[in-house]
Scaffold this active site. Structure first.
Site, short mmCIF file in Angstrom:
data_model
loop_
_atom_site.label_atom_id
_atom_site.label_comp_id
_atom_site.label_asym_id
_atom_site.label_seq_id
_atom_site.Cartn_x
_atom_site.Cartn_y
_atom_site.Cartn_z
N ASP A 130 0.85 -1.19 0.00
CA ASP A 130 0.00 0.00 0.00
C ASP A 130 0.88 1.24 0.00
O ASP A 130 2.04 1.20 0.41
CB ASP A 130 -0.89 0.04 1.25
CG ASP A 130 -1.91 -1.09 1.26
OD1 ASP A 130 -2.21 -1.62 0.18
OD2 ASP A 130 -2.40 -1.41 2.35
N ASP A 132 1.18 4.54 1.85
CA ASP A 132 0.71 5.19 3.07
C ASP A 132 1.23 6.62 3.12
O ASP A 132 2.41 6.87 2.87
CB ASP A 132 1.19 4.43 4.31
CG ASP A 132 0.67 3.01 4.36
OD1 ASP A 132 -0.52 2.81 4.03
OD2 ASP A 132 1.43 2.10 4.72
#
Length: 208
Positions: A130, A132
């Site tokens: 991901d 972030d």
């Protein structure tokens, strides 16, 4: 030092040893000299940090005394490193975010595995990692956050954003935008709190 900051030390022997250190820490390049500050109070100079290994399961929370820390890298500092980032998967969206957030006049920075990689040059991301981010604000600006949220949706990938509100705590951008009036979670050094906003001010939801 604040949550999300990446700290560096010279020797793994400087880590606090009240809790036994897992064996993998000694073999993980990412854990030997670097840790990420956790969301806990710093007491008696002991900085709460999280160590990471080569797998998602290899995570360990410990402490190091601030006197042993030789470098502190904030997420905001890492924005200046984006242009030199060699990761072909994560560089394109980061560049777009950098350009857009400059126009929004937002203070922000990458966190998570991408931020760690930018700070240390130790490869810890994968294609599925991901992205972030952290946005820093002195006060809530809902219109600006909504605009940032709409832009991030155009990038076509999973992006997790925390908004750090000075001296208060942090909340997830998507949680705030969806549940601002019904209740969103504010993360504080003393635990999570369910909140709403009134005229852009945080209000705790208290059970009567």
């Amino acid at each position: 030092m604040k949550v999300h900051d990446i700290v560096k030390w010279e020797s793994i022997d400087h880590l606090e040893k009240t809790t036994p250190i897992p064996d993998w820490v000694y073999d993980a390049p990412a854990a030997k000299n670097y840790g990420v500050v956790r969301r806990m109070p710093i007491m008696n100079g002991m900085v709460p940090i999280g160590l990471r290994g080569s797998t998602r399961e290899q995570r360990f929370g410990t402490f190091i005394h601030q006197s042993h820390i030789v470098e502190v890298m904030t997420p905001v500092d890492l924005v200046d490193r984006i242009e030199g980032y060699a990761n072909e998967i994560h560089l394109p969206p980061l560049k777009k975010i950098k350009e857009a957030f400059e126009q929004f006049n937002l203070r922000w920075g990458p966190t998570g595995s991408v931020g760690f990689e930018l700070a240390t040059a130790i490869p810890v991301t994968t294609e599925r990692s991901d992205l972030d981010l952290c946005i820093y604000m002195d006060a809530i600006d809902r219109e600006l956050l909504a605009e940032a949220g709409k832009f991030l949706e155009t990038l076509g990938r999973r992006i997790d954003v925390q908004v750090e509100l000075a001296s208060v705590g942090a909340f997830l951008l998507n949680d705030f935008l969806k549940h601002e009036k019904s209740g969103f979670v504010l993360r504080t050094p003393f635990g999570p709190q369910l909140c709403t906003t009134v005229e852009n001010q945080i209000r705790l939801l208290v059970n009567h």
